[in-house]
Motif scaffolding. Structure first.
Motif, PDB file in Angstrom:
ATOM      1  N   LEU A   2      27.118 -12.066  39.705  1.00  0.00           N
ATOM      2  CA  LEU A   2      26.446 -11.381  40.651  1.00  0.00           C
ATOM      3  C   LEU A   2      26.487  -9.985  40.475  1.00  0.00           C
ATOM      4  O   LEU A   2      27.709  -9.650  39.521  1.00  0.00           O
ATOM      5  CB  LEU A   2      27.102 -11.505  42.020  1.00  0.00           C
ATOM      6  CG  LEU A   2      26.812 -12.885  42.824  1.00  0.00           C
ATOM      7  CD1 LEU A   2      27.777 -13.168  43.997  1.00  0.00           C
ATOM      8  CD2 LEU A   2      25.327 -13.575  42.818  1.00  0.00           C
ATOM      9  N   GLY A   3      25.911  -9.059  41.082  1.00  0.00           N
ATOM     10  CA  GLY A   3      26.089  -7.455  40.842  1.00  0.00           C
ATOM     11  C   GLY A   3      26.540  -6.646  41.920  1.00  0.00           C
ATOM     12  O   GLY A   3      26.425  -7.187  43.171  1.00  0.00           O
ATOM     13  N   PRO A   4      26.586  -5.640  42.046  1.00  0.00           N
ATOM     14  CA  PRO A   4      27.132  -4.522  43.041  1.00  0.00           C
ATOM     15  C   PRO A   4      26.014  -4.834  44.240  1.00  0.00           C
ATOM     16  O   PRO A   4      26.810  -4.701  45.625  1.00  0.00           O
ATOM     17  CB  PRO A   4      26.929  -3.236  42.423  1.00  0.00           C
ATOM     18  CG  PRO A   4      26.264  -3.307  41.274  1.00  0.00           C
ATOM     19  CD  PRO A   4      26.231  -4.744  40.779  1.00  0.00           C
ATOM     20  N   SER A   5      24.734  -4.709  44.056  1.00  0.00           N
ATOM     21  CA  SER A   5      24.028  -4.918  45.152  1.00  0.00           C
ATOM     22  C   SER A   5      24.273  -6.358  45.958  1.00  0.00           C
ATOM     23  O   SER A   5      24.168  -6.174  47.404  1.00  0.00           O
ATOM     24  CB  SER A   5      22.414  -4.877  44.778  1.00  0.00           C
ATOM     25  OG  SER A   5      22.271  -3.530  44.221  1.00  0.00           O
ATOM     26  N   ASP A   6      24.409  -7.514  45.299  1.00  0.00           N
ATOM     27  CA  ASP A   6      24.636  -8.539  45.776  1.00  0.00           C
ATOM     28  C   ASP A   6      25.780  -8.682  46.557  1.00  0.00           C
ATOM     29  O   ASP A   6      26.010  -8.940  47.840  1.00  0.00           O
ATOM     30  CB  ASP A   6      24.637  -9.884  44.785  1.00  0.00           C
ATOM     31  CG  ASP A   6      23.474 -10.132  43.875  1.00  0.00           C
ATOM     32  OD1 ASP A   6      22.539  -9.933  44.274  1.00  0.00           O
ATOM     33  OD2 ASP A   6      23.605 -10.207  42.710  1.00  0.00           O
TER      34      ASP A   6
END
Ligand code: HEC
Ligand code: HEC
Ligand code: HEC
Ligand code: HEC
Length: 453
Positions: free
Chosen positions: A127-131
């Protein structure tokens, strides 16, 4: 992808370890050390950010999309059926997160994305920061539909209930350990400590350790200044405008490779491991251009998604803010042309009058991620909204000159905006959609005889 034991390689490693330790193996014949490298190939793409397909608003955004990624990967797998595919960076969301009124569309989009990923065949993702910003409750609900394991090494509860610390993939003759470094968020712990600890645990079971990093290039490099015991790190989470190279760099003791956002490219990582030597690798990025075929089953998933948006978004669109007493409303271009016939020559050559047709061709006229910039006065008092577009489709005169009902009554120049400042253009021509926008050059294209010249 099943994990199978690989005797010969671990055997070779054990021999090398004994030899390095100076141990004398007596009473039995020393087996010859195998110096042939073990090889494996895997594919990596990154930062889909929930999009089934990038918007395509500017030429450099006309690449990627799960339909064409599916075709590309499918073609490769006809020759190499076991070729694994990993995803790094934001998977479900971009930096807009979940705007009010979009919950229904985004839930449906995640569903469609899950169907597409199932068809493509993705072996692991992170996952990434926005997730992460959407919070564990939303993410946990959303990832339930995803047909793949999610990895996040530096997390505590509640993320750790649905993210795996690591996993081991069989890649040709290699066993590859996959870790993932997540950016700071509530419940996310220090990546350096967590990655180092997990790499230590994995090392005896694997030949290569690959980390997927959602920290962006600069933070990834900073993190890997220390020796974390990881062989290869994929730096995802880059900017739209980043110059992404397929050069392999060093980051501390690891080799670092970069990847593009919005799934615009798929990278091919060739790993080669010789016992006792550092992992060597090749990395090549393939742009997924829109002249390649679309995977038909995924194209069908996308078509169903677009069709479903009509019902979902007509309900979610809401109502316009009330028009303050005496304030002008949007009347539409036909009214303006009654007195400004000379602008007809401008309209004939301009692209703004084609903005809605562009969405029609894409089946996107009910997509709340598209309509506001391809129409006039969207969501503004006295303007347009899904279900009540009333002649305000396309980017018309009033998108730039402001709502004109009062001016259109009497032609009074005091009630209309003549000069259109950059701040108006960039409500639509923002860096995410109009990557080449420059006010002076773009403005000059609008000024033709009959319109400002
Ligand atoms: C923030 C505003 C904005 C949003 C949202 C937006 N667009 Fe655009 N779109 C633009 C602008 C501005 C341009 C022109 C860009 C340029 O030429 O620099 C454009 C151009 C396009 C073009 C290229 C037209 C051509 O043939 O040259 C396509 C296709 C397109 N948009 C599709 C979409 C789709 C599909 C969506 C939704 C997924 C979308 N747009 C969402 C602002 C937007
Ligand atoms: C009833 C006739 C009439 C209608 C309808 C009309 N205009 Fe005008 N407009 C005029 C006149 C007259 C002027 C002043 C002379 C000129 O610049 O052509 C003017 C001037 C303008 C100007 C320049 C203002 C300035 O300060 O120099 C803009 C911009 C403009 N109109 C836009 C619009 C738009 C947008 C619409 C539709 C919403 C519209 N007009 C509808 C008659 C009209
Ligand atoms: C309401 C949103 C919106 C506003 C405001 C807007 N534009 Fe656009 N613009 C678009 C869209 C959408 C397109 C692409 C239309 C298409 O091709 O489908 C576009 C296309 C263009 C193009 C054509 C680009 C090309 O590659 O040919 C130019 C030039 C342009 N805009 C300049 C401007 C300027 C300058 C301003 C401000 C004075 C402005 N626009 C304001 C939405 C907008
Ligand atoms: C994409 C933005 C945009 C759109 C759409 C647009 N204009 Fe303009 N218009 C401009 C800009 C920029 C100028 C130049 C203003 C200045 O003098 O700085 C201008 C100037 C004008 C002027 C005054 C200049 C002159 O020649 O007298 C009028 C009148 C006008 N526009 C009318 C219209 C009408 C009517 C429409 C719709 C048919 C329209 N405009 C559509 C951006 C736009």
């Amino acid at each position: 992808m099943q994990v199978r034991r690989h005797q010969s390689l671990s055997g070779a490693r054990a021999v090398v370890a004994l030899w390095l330790a100076g141990a004398v193996v007596s009473g039995c014949r020393t087996p010859p050390v195998d110096h042939r490298p073990a090889r494996g190939t895997l594919l990596v793409f990154s930062d889909l950010r929930g999009a089934l397909k990038p918007c395509g608003c500017s030429p450099d955004l006309q690449r990627g999309g799960v339909d064409r990624i599916g075709d590309y990967v499918g073609v490769l797998r006809t020759g190499e059926p076991e070729l694994p595919l990993l995803h790094a960076g934001d998977l479900l969301l971009d930096d807009e997160g979940i705007p009010a009124g979009r919950e229904g569309q985004i839930t449906r989009r995640v569903e469609a994305l899950a169907e597409a990923l199932r068809i493509i065949g993705v072996q692991a993702a992170t996952l990434g920061p926005s997730d992460l910003a959407a919070g564990p409750a939303w993410v946990e609900r959303s990832v339930k539909t995803l047909p793949l394991p999610l990895v996040g090494t530096n997390v505590g509860a509640p993320w750790s209930t649905f993210l795996k610390r690591s996993l081991v993939l069989r890649v040709d003759s290699l066993r590859v350990g996959v870790l993932a470094a997540l950016p700071p968020a509530p419940g996310v712990t220090s990546p350096a400590e967590a990655l180092r600890a997990e790499a230590t645990v994995l090392r005896p079971q694997v030949d290569v350790i690959v980390a997927l990093s959602s920290l962006g290039l600069r933070e990834t490099k900073r993190l890997f200044r220390a020796d974390l015991g990881i062989d290869v790190v994929v730096a995802a989470g880059q900017d739209l405008k980043a110059v992404v190279t397929d050069e392999v760099e060093s980051a501390g003791t690891a080799r670092l490779i970069q990847s593009h956002i919005q799934g615009s490219h798929v990278g091919r990582l060739e790993l080669s491991v010789t016992a006792g030597a550092p992992v060597s690798l090749g990395w090549a990025l393939q742009a997924i251009l829109w002249d390649r075929p679309r995977h038909p089953d995924i194209a069908a998933v996308m078509k169903r998604y677009d069709a479903d948006l009509e019902a979902i978004n007509l309900k979610a669109a809401g109502t316009l803010p009330p028009l303050p007493a005496g304030a002008p409303s949007y009347v539409g271009q036909a009214k303006c042309l009654e007195c400004h016939e000379q602008t007809q020559a401008f309209i004939a050559k301009d692209r703004h009058p084609l903005a809605w047709e562009t969405l029609e061709k894409d089946g996107k006229t009910f997509d709340l991620e598209c309509v506001s910039c391809h129409s006039t006065g969207y969501g503004q008092a006295g303007g347009s909204i899904l279900g009540a577009m009333k002649g305000l489709v396309d980017v018309q005169c009033e998108s730039c000159h402001g709502p004109g009902s009062r001016h259109a009554d009497d032609g009074d120049t005091a009630t209309i905006r003549r000069v259109v400042p950059e701040s108006v253009c960039v409500t639509c021509h923002n860096p995410k959609h109009s990557t080449q926008f420059n006010y002076d050059t773009y403005r000059s294209r609008l000024l033709v005889p009959g319109h400002g010249r």
